[in-house]
Design an enzyme around this catalytic site. Structure first.
Site, PDB file in Angstrom:
ATOM      1  N   HIS A 217     -17.513 -23.932  19.265  1.00 10.62           N
ATOM      2  CA  HIS A 217     -18.677 -23.337  19.923  1.00 10.62           C
ATOM      3  C   HIS A 217     -18.316 -22.040  20.630  1.00 10.62           C
ATOM      4  CE1 HIS A 217     -19.686 -27.676  19.694  1.00 10.62           C
ATOM      5  NE2 HIS A 217     -20.857 -27.186  19.330  1.00 10.62           N
ATOM      6  N   GLY A 484     -26.533 -38.244  33.452  1.00 11.88           N
ATOM      7  CA  GLY A 484     -25.479 -37.263  33.222  1.00 11.88           C
ATOM      8  C   GLY A 484     -24.148 -37.618  33.845  1.00 11.88           C
TER       9      GLY A 484
END
Length: 579
Positions: A217, A484
């Site tokens: 990425h 999260g």
């Protein structure tokens, strides 16, 4: 960097449409990605892979007999949303269930895990195997924290082969997990890549050097070393992988090898490197089985490559050698059915559910929610490049683009809901679902969850009082932290969200008006976001490069502070009910 495109925001979707048009004999377009053109046979586990766009042939290019049954396709460098994964899995699923397998990134894990829960709730058996082959992304004793790069191919091949053998879901998952446990990869980059629509690369590499350990990425490498010859590069890469020989490999002497190009390194260079690797493998007493040299997990035009080794046992060797026929990967001979299993046409899915009109008071509150979301969209549009710059320092540089996609989608969905006279709860829920679906990634999932949670808490019965708004924000904070897993000090958006929520709750409990309380809470969030510059990240893609982020605030915390400050600016025009 120049790209063939119409608009950066539609790049991934339009590319996917063209891909399907070019390979209609093998794949069909489904909501959220692609699936095989034919239905999964009864009794065969469906293997669903996925991840962000920009890595072709991963992931759509690997859909076909011998590998995957479907691929969930996120936006550029962003994980697919939960709904995208669920949609693709439904399209591919058989009575035998679904195996989800993907590279181990925070956003992918968050969205695929939620998809797994949803599929199971719908009665579809589902298991997950995450790919963790990149040795540079976490220490040897913490393999579960490592990210997946070109080793994806090894695991996907093993899972696809096991499914084709008719193994049950648990057994397919076990084969894939064993393939992952025996796979190791390392990569180098000679230059960074530039996202469609961006003016600058995500990172740069000084001339005459190479970054060891970069991610697909655009995550920067863990060290920069002088540019090496092919022989020296082969020695560097192979020695580090051989030092990580899996304990379970025992006396295994057979290895599968992948030399993967990341975008700009040409085939001749990859073959040259492979030639330099062969004697090194022989000296190590290893026999190479069916080497793969080419592009398997790319990163747009990044100049770089990676080396993958998988230590093979008898079963994994069968999987590695097995035939496959996909748009981008073909090996051996696959008998393709001349008569496709009939598939029911997909029902058109609406992005906006049927909406009941609220009372005049509640609909007016819905309009104010829309104004707040429009304000978020505007500030994110203005600051997207800076957010991307902050993210590129230790992450992958796509935070600004992801926030932009999510904020725009949320504002559009909110406008449609408000036009139908929806109350504030429905406007927020519609906006949250759109944000999560279009943005993808970790921040997309968490922002979507936060907005949806607030909407469910507030409801549509009336215009919410200041205390009710604060309670909704508190509920959203709890949901974000629960999902999260971040805490104060981890250098995430939570570092700004928690002080915002706590300040808002305290001030509204003192019967302060919402506009004043929100403004002070936003100031607390802004101060906390700035203070993250002194923190080291403990979660997410920035974690392997934590020292690089010191002195730079967390982009997620910064974008949150910008958003709530923008909302505060529109609250003055709205007279809320007293507590």
């Amino acid at each position: 960097m120049s790209y063939v495109m119409n608009d950066a925001a539609s790049f991934a979707d339009e590319s996917a449409d063209g891909f399907v048009a070019a390979h209609r004999d093998l794949v069909r377009r489904v909501r959220g990605g692609v699936a095989r053109a034919t239905a999964t046979p009864p009794g065969q586990v469906a293997v669903v892979i996925g991840g962000g766009s920009g890595h072709y042939p991963a992931f759509a290019g690997l859909v076909g007999p011998g590998i995957a049954h479907g691929a969930a396709m996120g936006n550029v460098f962003a994980s697919p949303s939960t709904q995208q994964v669920v949609s693709v899995a439904r399209a591919a699923a058989s009575d035998a269930g679904v195996l989800l397998t993907y590279g181990n990134y925070a956003g992918d894990a968050l969205n695929f895990d939620q998809a797994q829960d949803q599929l199971r709730a719908e009665g579809i058996p589902c298991q997950t195997v995450r790919v963790t082959d990149d040795i540079c992304s976490a220490p040897a004793g913490e393999q579960e924290k490592r990210r997946g790069i070109a080793g994806d191919l090894v695991v996907f091949r093993a899972a696809g082969w096991a499914a084709e053998q008719g193994l049950d879901l648990e057994s397919v998952a076990a084969v894939a997990a064993r393939a992952n446990e025996r796979t190791r990869s390392i990569g180098v980059a000679f230059s960074g890549c530039t996202l469609p629509g961006a003016d600058e690369p995500l990172f740069t590499v000084p001339p005459g050097t190479m970054a060891v350990g970069m991610g697909i990425h655009g995550e920067p490498g863990i060290e920069t070393v002088p540019m090496a010859t092919a022989r020296d590069l082969a020695e560097l890469l192979s020695s580090r992988l051989l030092a990580e020989r899996p304990e379970t490999a025992g006396g295994t002497s057979k290895v599968g090898v992948i030399v993967n190009g990341l975008g700009s390194v040409k085939s001749e260079e990859l073959f040259l490197l492979y030639g330099a690797l062969v004697p090194l493998m022989e000296q190590a007493g290893l026999t190479i089985v069916d080497p793969e040299v080419g592009e398997y997990a790319t990163s747009f035009e990044m100049a770089g490559l990676s080396l993958t080794l998988v230590w093979l046992d008898d079963e994994l060797e069968q999987a590695w050698r097995s035939p496959a026929y996909t748009p981008a990967y073909r090996k051996g001979t696959v008998e393709l059915s001349t008569v496709a299993t009939a598939l029911a046409p997909e029902e058109a899915a609406s992005d906006v559910e049927a909406i009941a009109a609220a009372s005049e008071e509640a609909a007016a509150a819905g309009v104010q929610v829309l104004k707040g979301l429009d304000a978020i969209k505007d500030v994110i549009d203005r600051e997207a490049d800076e957010l991307g710059r902050l993210d590129a320092i230790a992450g992958d540089g796509d935070h600004g683009i992801g926030m932009q996609r999510g904020a725009r989608a949320a504002a559009e969905a909110a406008a449609a809901a408000s036009a139908a006279n929806a109350g504030p709860g429905t406007v927020l829920v519609q906006a949250g679902d759109a944000w999560a679906d279009k943005a993808g990634g970790t921040s997309g999932a968490l922002w979507g969850l936060a907005l949806r949670t607030m909407g469910q808490q507030i409801g549509d019965a009336e215009a919410p009082a200041a205390g009710a708004v604060a309670a909704a924000v508190s509920a959203a904070r709890e949901a974000v932290q629960r999902t999260g897993k971040a805490e104060i000090g981890d250098k995430t958006l939570v570092d700004a969200l928690v002080p915002f929520s706590e300040t808002l709750a305290a001030l509204t409990s003192e019967r302060r008006g919402l506009a004043q309380a929100w403004a002070e809470a936003a100031a607390a969030a802004t101060s906390a976001a700035r203070a993250t510059a002194d923190l080291l990240p403990r979660l997410g893609r920035a974690r392997p490069h934590m020292e690089k982020s010191l002195g730079t605030p967390d982009p997620g915390a910064v974008s949150f502070a910008l958003a709530v400050t923008a909302v505060g600016a529109v609250l003055d025009a709205y007279d809320l009910k007293e507590n």
